[in-house]
Each structure stands twice: as C-alpha cells, then as structure tokens.
Design a protein around this motif. Structure first.
Motif, PDB file in Angstrom:
ATOM      1  N   ALA A   1       0.829  -1.212   0.000  1.00 39.34           N
ATOM      2  CA  ALA A   1       0.000   0.000   0.000  1.00 39.34           C
ATOM      3  C   ALA A   1       0.862   1.261   0.000  1.00 39.34           C
ATOM      4  O   ALA A   1       1.914   1.315   0.650  1.00 39.34           O
ATOM      5  N   PHE A   2       0.409   2.249  -0.749  1.00 41.96           N
ATOM      6  CA  PHE A   2       1.061   3.564  -0.788  1.00 41.96           C
ATOM      7  C   PHE A   2       0.007   4.634  -0.541  1.00 41.96           C
ATOM      8  O   PHE A   2      -1.164   4.446  -0.902  1.00 41.96           O
ATOM      9  N   SER A   3       0.452   5.752   0.024  1.00 41.46           N
ATOM     10  CA  SER A   3      -0.517   6.795   0.388  1.00 41.46           C
ATOM     11  C   SER A   3      -1.254   7.323  -0.840  1.00 41.46           C
ATOM     12  O   SER A   3      -2.418   7.686  -0.754  1.00 41.46           O
ATOM     13  N   ASP A   4      -0.576   7.356  -1.955  1.00 36.18           N
ATOM     14  CA  ASP A   4      -1.252   7.801  -3.176  1.00 36.18           C
ATOM     15  C   ASP A   4      -0.538   7.229  -4.409  1.00 36.18           C
ATOM     16  O   ASP A   4       0.506   6.588  -4.297  1.00 36.18           O
TER      17      ASP A   4
ATOM     18  N   ASP B   1      -4.444   2.770  -8.771  1.00 34.60           N
ATOM     19  CA  ASP B   1      -4.750   3.981  -8.007  1.00 34.60           C
ATOM     20  C   ASP B   1      -5.867   3.646  -7.017  1.00 34.60           C
ATOM     21  O   ASP B   1      -6.448   2.551  -7.059  1.00 34.60           O
ATOM     22  N   PRO B   2      -6.172   4.529  -6.063  1.00 37.58           N
ATOM     23  CA  PRO B   2      -7.148   4.164  -5.027  1.00 37.58           C
ATOM     24  C   PRO B   2      -8.483   3.684  -5.604  1.00 37.58           C
ATOM     25  O   PRO B   2      -9.062   2.711  -5.102  1.00 37.58           O
TER      26      PRO B   2
ATOM     27  N   ARG C   1       3.810   0.293   2.474  1.00 34.92           N
ATOM     28  CA  ARG C   1       3.518  -0.514   3.657  1.00 34.92           C
ATOM     29  C   ARG C   1       3.324  -1.962   3.199  1.00 34.92           C
ATOM     30  O   ARG C   1       2.429  -2.285   2.421  1.00 34.92           O
TER      31      ARG C   1
ATOM     32  N   ARG D   1       9.625  -0.197   0.601  1.00 37.98           N
ATOM     33  CA  ARG D   1       9.627   0.448   1.924  1.00 37.98           C
ATOM     34  C   ARG D   1      10.400   1.772   1.850  1.00 37.98           C
ATOM     35  O   ARG D   1       9.984   2.764   2.441  1.00 37.98           O
TER      36      ARG D   1
ATOM     37  N   GLY E   1       8.189   4.456   0.866  1.00 41.80           N
ATOM     38  CA  GLY E   1       6.965   4.729   1.639  1.00 41.80           C
ATOM     39  C   GLY E   1       5.899   3.664   1.534  1.00 41.80           C
ATOM     40  O   GLY E   1       4.759   3.890   1.955  1.00 41.80           O
TER      41      GLY E   1
ATOM     42  N   THR F   1       3.156   8.436  -5.104  1.00 40.80           N
ATOM     43  CA  THR F   1       4.153   7.796  -4.238  1.00 40.80           C
ATOM     44  C   THR F   1       4.424   6.372  -4.716  1.00 40.80           C
ATOM     45  O   THR F   1       5.579   5.926  -4.794  1.00 40.80           O
TER      46      THR F   1
ATOM     47  N   SER G   1      -8.759   4.368  -0.262  1.00 40.94           N
ATOM     48  CA  SER G   1      -8.069   5.555   0.248  1.00 40.94           C
ATOM     49  C   SER G   1      -6.575   5.511  -0.057  1.00 40.94           C
ATOM     50  O   SER G   1      -5.849   6.450   0.231  1.00 40.94           O
ATOM     51  N   GLU G   2      -6.121   4.399  -0.589  1.00 42.34           N
ATOM     52  CA  GLU G   2      -4.694   4.333  -0.900  1.00 42.34           C
ATOM     53  C   GLU G   2      -4.440   3.548  -2.187  1.00 42.34           C
ATOM     54  O   GLU G   2      -5.284   2.761  -2.624  1.00 42.34           O
TER      55      GLU G   2
END
Lengths: 580, 580
Positions: free
Chosen positions: A286-289, A314-315, A359, A354, A357, A292, A327-328
């Motif tokens: 998973a990535f915040s966006d 994408d999310p 997870r 990692r 960024g 990233t 959301s991610e």
C-alpha cells in the motif's frame, strides 16, 4: 452434442455473464458511485430483431463449403468488442455486416480466399477471436466496398509441433488462448501470454496487434515470443526462419508483427515458450497515493529484478478490484519461477518499496512452492481479477452507462506531469459531457524508461447519446495524450478508431514505406482496408501507375491535419562538376 | 597538437598494434600451433605506394568545405575491417576507392549531401566507425557508379541530451563507443553495449547493423536499446516518438534497425541506458568438453537468472584467451548489478553448472562491491580479452596467414547436430584448402531458445592466395550453415559479402516489400547500392514504371539460385457471382 455458442452482440458465451437480477444490482451499485438514479437493464438484442443487408457477393463453388451467409455468423462478425461496438449492437444497428463469413479449414483455403477477394475486389477482413476494441475487424463503410469477406481463422486451431528442448511450438494462427495453454500444459510449458482478452483472442490476433500480455516486465509482449512466422499474403506465402536471434537485415517478423491484417494473414508461428512456474512470491503493497507508488515502481523498473507482476492501482482501481479500501494506492507485486525460490528477489523489491513509503504486509517475501503456485500464480490472480471484466462491461452498457478504457505509454521523466494533466482533462471532459463519472488508472506494464498507464472511464450517460458522448471524451483525451508526447495505443492497436491520432503520431515517411510494402504484398488493396494506413495515400506515384485501389478511406478525420514529420532542411544549391 | 591518426589499411591507431619483433613472435607461436615454418611479417602498405583513381565527381561549392579528396581519407574509406579488406590493403589493391569522403558537421549537411548524390546519381555510402566485416562500407564495383561518396558521420559525435530519470540519452549517430561512454559516465549511466569493435564503431553503425553487444543474455542487442530514431532519407527526415513501449502498428524503428544504410542515415537516436554496475559476481567454470558445457548453458539460458556474461569457450578458445589449459571447455559466467548483491543469482547458477558436470572454483559466488567492480566488470574482462584481438588479427594477415571468423544462431534442439556437422565441414575444408588450420568455437550470446555460436578459423595460407582460400572456406561453411537452418549472420550484418546466402535466407516477399520501402524513401537508389537487396530486383513492376535504378548489382552470386519461399498453393478456380 451442441457446441456452446458465443454471443453475436457482445463478450463471451451465450450462457455466461450476469443475469437480469445481477445486472440490476450492478446498476444500483454504480448509481451510488455516480450519484445518479439506478438505471434499468435493457434487453440485449435478439437475432430476429436484426435486419441484415442481403449479401452482395457469393463465393465460387470451390469455396462455398467454408463460406457462410448465416445471419448469426454475419451479425457476430460485424463488430469487435469495444464499448462502441456493444452500444451499436444494443441499438440493433448492424447496418454494415460482412457479406460472407469464411471459415477456412486450412492454409490452402486461406490462399484461395485471398485470391478470390483479389479477383472480385472484395475486402478481406482477417478475424481471429474478434476481440478488437479499435474497429480492427469491422467492414469498411458501406458503399465503398463491392463486398466484404470476414475470414474467421477459428478452424486453424492446433499446436502442430512442440520442441521441448528449445521451448518453442509451431502453432496455428486461429488458436484461442485457453486451447493453446491446454495443449502446452502436458509438456510443462506455457506461452505465458495473458492479455485480458485471453479467453476469446487468438495467437494470430495477438501477433497482428502487438498484444501486451499480462506480465509487467521483461518477456510479456507477443513481439518477443515470436521465433518465426508464416504469413499468407495475396501475392504468396512469407515464411521466416526459426532462429533464436539474427542480425540479418531488418527483421522480417517485425514488419508483420503489428500489421493488423493489412499485409497478410498469420497462419502459423513458431512461438517461444516458458516452463510453467512452480514457485511464486507475491505481495500487495500500500502507498498513500498513486504518485508515491509510482516512485517505487520507477525504482523497481530500473532495479534489474524484473517482477512478473508490478501492477500499480490507483485508489479507485484498488477499491473496484477489491485490493484496497479506496483511500490508498496498491501495488500488486509478484515474482514467478520454474527454477528457483524467489525470496532474495522479493526481499530486495520489498526493501525498495519500503524505501519509497510502501507498507508491506508480514510474510510477503516467502516463496510458495506447491501446486497452488502453478494454479494461482499471476495468471491465476489475473483470471480472478479480469476474466469477468468484459462481461460486466457489457452489462454496464446494457444499463445505458458509459464504460470504456484507453491506454498509453510515456517515459518516466514526463510521467508525473502527463498523468496529472491527462487525468484532469479526462475528468473534466467526462463531467462536462456526462454530468457524473470517474476516471481511474493503473499501470499494466512498466519498462526501465517508463510506465504504460491504463485509464478506465465510468460515467452516467444519456442512453441515446452513448456513442456521441464517448466520441467526445475519446477525442479530448486522445488529443491531450498525443500533445503530451505519449502514444495513442500501447497494446490496443490502431484499427480504424485510432487512425486520426495514429496518422499524426507515426512518421509520414514510415507510413509511405509501409504503404509501398503493402502495395507489393497486396496489390489490389483487399486486406483490411482503412486499418493503419489509407490505401488512397499508399503512394501517389503508384496509384497513378496501378489500377485504382479498391477502397478510399472511410476513416473519420481529426479536425487538425497531420503534423508534418518530413522536415526538409534548407539545402545549399546542389550542382555537379564531373572531373576526368 | 596533432590528432592521432587511424591506419588507412587496418585496425586502430597508427601508433598501436604489435611491432615487428612482436609480429615475428606471433608468427613463431602460430607456426608451432599450425605445424608450419615460421612466417615472416610483411610490411604494411604505405600511402605513397597506393595509386588512387582520380575522383570522377566534384562536390558543389556549398559542400566542398566538408568534402575531401585527400588520398589518406579516400584510402582509409575504401574498405571495412574484414580479413578480406586487410588482405586487399596488404596487396596495395585500392582499385575502387570512394571519389569523395564527406565529413558533414551537422544533419543539415547530411540532407544536402544526399540531395546532391540523388541529383548526380552518385552512390552514398554511410560510414560510421568503418568496422564493417561484411563489405558494408565499400563502393559498388567500379564502372557501375558515376561516382561514390563515402559519408563519414564522425563529426556527429555528441550526446545532445541526457534524461537521468528515464535513463535515456539523445546521441548523435557518428559517436564512437569510448566517447559515448565517457560522456555518460559522469551521470552514473552507461549504454552498456560493447561489441568487439567498440573502440572504432559508432552508434549509428550499431543500429544500422543490429549490433549484438558484449553481454550474453537479456538486454544486449542494440535493437532493444533504441527508444526513438531520427533518420535522414533522400526524401525527408523520419523521426519516431520517444516511447518506452508502443503497439501502434509495425515498429517504425525496427524497419530502420538493421537496414545497413540502404534506407537512410541515422543522425540521432534516443537510447535506453542503464546504471553503471557497482556489484559483480563471476566465475570461470570448467567442463570436460564443449558439449557438456553447452548442456549447462542450455539450462542456464532457460533458468530466468539472466547472467550478464555466459560465454562458453571450447578448449581451443579457452587456451587462446588464457582462460583454460586447452584440455577443457570453460564457461565465463558473470552477474552484474547497480542495485543488489548477486550471491543468490550466482549460487543458483553455480548449482546448475555443478548439476551438469561443471567444476567451480571456491568463492566464486561472492559479490564484489567496490570500485574495481565497476572498472573490472564484464566490460573490463571484455577489454582485456578482446580489445587487442583486431590488432593481432591484422598482424596475422601480415604474416600471410589466414584468420577470420563467422557466427550464427540456431535453436537448442538442433544445436548439437549442427555444431558437429558444421565443425567437421569447416575443419575439413580448412585442411583441404590450406593444409593446416584450426577451427574453434565460443558462444557469444545465449537465448532461452538457442545459442549464438561464433567460430574462429586460423590457417596456413599461400600468401598470394589468401582471398581465394578464404572465399572457398567461407562458401563451404555458409552453404552448410544455411542448409542446417541457421542464420548467415547473428551480429555481423549482411553487407555485400553475405548477399549470396542472405538472398536465400530471407523470405522473397519480405525482400520485395523492403525494396518497395526503399524505392519510396530512396527513389534514385543512391544509398549503399548492393547492400541487403539488389536495387535491380527492387520490384519488376516498379522498375518498368520508374527511371532505371542507378546501380545494377555487383554482388557475387552463389551458384545455386535462391530457394523459393513464395509457395503458391494450388488454388481452386476462383469465380465470382454477384448477387443483388
């Protein structure tokens, strides 16, 4: 025993796809997502509702046995499987069907069919699995052709020879994906080429359209799997030599790979195979966006690790496919091998993610080595995620909504700016044209020098304006991606639908060279007229000298004229003084 | 400051290569090996000994500044660097030099030069580093051309743009290997393409000849490194779009890659780069014989490990290069990376080699991570082993011996039989023609579906019969490899020397298509006439309709006529009955 029939109007078998209640439920879900009233499923077309023009030509007696004028065959060969195709089918619009659908049982009959078409000036449309989404298998506009013969290669459906030592097989061009894999499986081999259309697309079609396959890096394109080709052209058979590598002139195979049926019909190919993977390591990271995640994929693409799967969602795409919360962004990462455990590969890839960024879930790096790995590899994951997508797309069309995709490729240095601009343009035009809609993105392939982003549009639509609305969206995004330096197609081919932009993308001089090659191999211009190049412009000199080509172009023209790529530098005056 | 000059008659700089005493020593060593009397070094040609035909054409005033009729330039551009070329130079035979050597300073001048050649009907020979070993840069036979202009791209020698994000650079076509790598090094990047000719071959030449590079697997061919091309043709400039991947029609780049200067001149290319390797693992693994080693390489090639070096040397090659005792085959195996330690890769590869009877030295699997790794990677190893080879070859020619190579590729299923038959044929003809000689073999590249074996011939020779003896050997081995299904060239290109066999290897219909493309891009047929295709046979129809091409073929014809690949299946009588 009756053979399962395929729908004449859309994707797949007649007995598959969501039923009425399931379609209603899909409509309710999408209504919530789009903030509109739930649409009602429309009834798909029935064959008796379709009025087909009477055939304008009839085959010679020697070919009559393999030629059909049956309404089911003709309706089923009228279109490919794009959104536009299915909408026209739902509208009961089969105004321009082929006159004849031929099912040649062997190569010799393919030769005879092309001879016949050349003799009578009929258009010959090579038809593999019929999964074109770019108007690649439909007839040129009515009124322009004396007749149209759709040549369905479905009976050329065998693996003729398997070389387990070199890992290669000689396969007929009309063989569809599942049968091909089933024939290779007992030998522990696989072509390992899984486009989304796998179930209903053919080897010859993959070759003719430069199919991209499912895998993210390294060997995935059909181009790289071709060891040798056998192609029937109107002037003879071209057969290249089986070679692992050769530097003997420009590659003959590469002229035919991507030629979309305008130069000849692929009847056989020696294809490079791989051992069926028995080991696998995979992870969903998973990535915040999306941006990233893209940075991590950028690093992975240049690491030399070559993951078999490296699909960044994408999310929105992650949510739709069940891979994320919405959301991610999610990177579906996988390695496969028939030779070695993959922990070191995955460990390094996870470390790289990692660092950027990502997870990573616990235990992601462990190699699974069991029967399930073979069954549930990236191919298995693909099956679950994508196999039903075209069925669902047809249901969405039947709900009167708009659902279509477009794809491209761009170098990394331009990607961030490109993606931001294109996404903004796409969502803007979708909302303006349709009122409500979403545009989501995933990477289907990644290269060391750039990704291949794939965009999905879902939108509300006025049921009687679906075609016009999509045309407006398609033109807007195509203009944008062309202006930003991307390609009009990464693996969907050009066909007739992409011509206005392809004509401005490819170098003019290359098109002239290709047209000259076509005029040599197909002097009457019968093969798939209107696809890729305009037979009219084949070569002005040649046209004047030869009989006029059978088909003026019926391709819609973009308003802007093609940008000239034929720079002509100013030249010093050239004179010559002969000296003794 | 005077610029170092290159020899006009052979490989490299005037101040390099073995001196007289060293040549004598080489002669003594080879005499022992061949069981002959030690030959004496002959004096290489001096410029004053060469009588050059007076130039038959003169450039227009606007181009005079970049055109030379200097004897050194003309003699130096008369030949490539094959054995045949160096022998002719030693014979002081420069009977057919170019009339003019042009050194265009920019692309615009290249355009003007082609315009001038088109106008006066002069042959234009693109000249990069001049390292052709197949007659690719020499003039068509005297008497056939009104004039010959050798276009030396050496002044187009700059990196114009570097994109460190996508790892790509825009590079001019005339740039030679060392300068190119020097320009990329400060950015931590490398093209990582090291053919044996690296020191004196150019980017444009690599692209025009489908150069193979030094690495054994995966990304090594120049074909795969090309992201976009810019090519000057006589009818305009072709520029393709910078894309990491595209399925938009047949690849425009692939038409020009391998076109050997008959379609246009590569002035610029966007090339895919790699990070300079910082980690390396390597080993020399011994096998009892070549066949046993080949089995290990076969397994490695299909393992998905992708070693950067995987060069199998037969006992003779191992001895010559100092890698073995002469009693066993040696596999030079290496992995390189800028991203990760390579122990797991090498461990698995070593395990695979042991399984196939390889003897592996202790500590072979440890990754070295230091500056030396970058300096002494596979590229460094290559430098030591190969850089001096062409200098030594010239010395061997000067000793009146015969030294030449030929290379091919073949699928694994046929390799063992092929290698046995070809080796037997080669050694038989060498001994029959020359009395004494050796034929050795190594793999230069390996693919999952087959190896690229490379053969070196060293033989006694009658000093005045070197050309004739080699011609007899070359014809015998070429006939054999063609009959056994291999390719006449894997990475040496076709040029003029390989035409008799290439003409029977490539599909006739492809040659016709290529000729039609050439007629479109080069309507006067000025570009490198006689290379790859015969302008005369471009297309019979076209010839009748256009002005006659400037140059009938002067390619020697093999006695056997080309085998037809234009199968024409018997066809049912085609008739047409139009129905309303």
């Amino acid at each position: 025993m009756t053979r399962r029939r395929r729908k004449f109007w859309g994707w797949g078998y007649e007995d598959e796809g969501p039923n009425f209640e399931q379609q209603e439920r899909i409509g309710q879900l999408l209504a919530v997502r789009l903030g509109i009233d739930a649409p009602r499923p429309q009834a798909p077309p029935q064959l008796h509702e379709i009025a087909l023009r009477a055939p304008r030509i009839a085959p010679p007696a020697a070919l009559a046995g393999c030629c059909s004028t049956d309404a089911f065959d003709r309706a089923g060969h009228t279109y490919g499987k794009s959104f536009r195709d299915v909408v026209r089918a739902f509208r009961r619009d089969f105004a321009n069907p082929p006159d004849i659908v031929a099912f040649p049982p062997d190569e010799q009959t393919v030769v005879a069919l092309l001879d016949w078409c050349s003799t009578v000036g009929a258009a010959a449309i090579p038809y593999g699995g019929g999964s074109s989404v770019v108007g690649g298998v439909e007839a040129p506009s009515a009124g322009l052709a004396r007749g149209v013969v759709s040549i369905d290669l479905g009976r050329l459906d065998r693996v003729l020879e398997i070389d387990t030592v070199s890992r290669a097989a000689r396969i007929q061009g009309g063989m569809l994906g599942p049968a091909l894999e089933a024939a290779l499986k007992p030998h522990g081999l696989t072509l390992r080429h899984f486009p989304q259309s796998f179930e209903f697309s053919s080897l010859g079609g993959w070759i003719a359209t430069r199919s991209g396959g499912h895998y993210a890096t390294l060997y995935t394109h059909i181009d790289d799997f071709v060891e040798a080709l056998r192609v029937v052209t109107p002037t003879g058979i071209v057969e290249s030599r089986r070679l692992p590598g050769s530097g003997a002139g420009p590659s003959p195979d590469r002229l035919f790979i991507g030629s979309e049926g305008i130069l000849g019909i692929v009847t056989e190919a020696w294809m490079r195979l791989q051992h069926r993977p028995t080991m696998r390591a995979s992870a969903a990271i998973a990535f915040s966006d999306f941006t990233t995640g893209a940075a991590a994929v950028h690093a992975l693409s240049q690491s030399g690790l070559y993951p078999s799967n490296c699909r960044l969602l994408d999310p929105g795409e992650a949510f739709t496919s069940g891979a994320g919360s919405g959301s991610e962004a999610v990177l579906v990462l996988g390695f496969e091998s028939a030779d070695h455990a993959l922990d070191p590969w995955m460990e390094r890839a996870v470390e790289c993610c990692r660092d950027h960024g990502g997870r990573v879930p616990e235990g992601a790096t462990r190699t699974r080595r069991d029967d399930a790995a073979a069954r549930e590899g990236a191919a298995g994951a693909w099956r679950h995620a994508f196999l039903n997508a075209p069925y669902v797309r047809d249901a969405v069309v039947g709900l009167g909504l708009l659902s279509e995709t477009f794809e491209t490729a761009i170098t990394w240095d331009r990607f961030a700016e490109f993606h931001a601009a294109l996404s903004a343009r796409a969502i803007d035009v979708v909302r303006r044209v349709c009122g409500a809609g979403t545009v989501t993105c995933r990477f289907t392939h990644v290269y060391p020098d750039g990704p291949a982003p794939y965009y999905t549009v879902l939108a509300a639509s006025a049921p009687d304006r679906q075609l016009e609305q999509w045309a407006e969206i398609k033109a807007a995004v195509s203009e944008t991606l062309l202006a930003l330096g991307a390609t009009i197609t990464h693996h969907h081919a050009v066909g007739r639908d992409h011509r206005p932009w392809y004509d401005r993308q490819r170098p003019d001089a290359f098109a002239a060279a290709l047209a000259a090659a076509k005029a040599t191999l197909d002097p009457k211009g019968i093969l798939n007229p209107g696809v890729l190049i305009d037979p009219r412009s084949a070569s002005r000199r040649e046209r004047k000298e030869r009989s006029p080509t059978a088909y003026p172009s019926d391709t819609p023209r973009a308003p802007r004229r093609r940008r000239s790529r034929m720079d002509r530098a100013s030249q010093p005056e050239a004179t010559c003084a002969a000296v003794p």
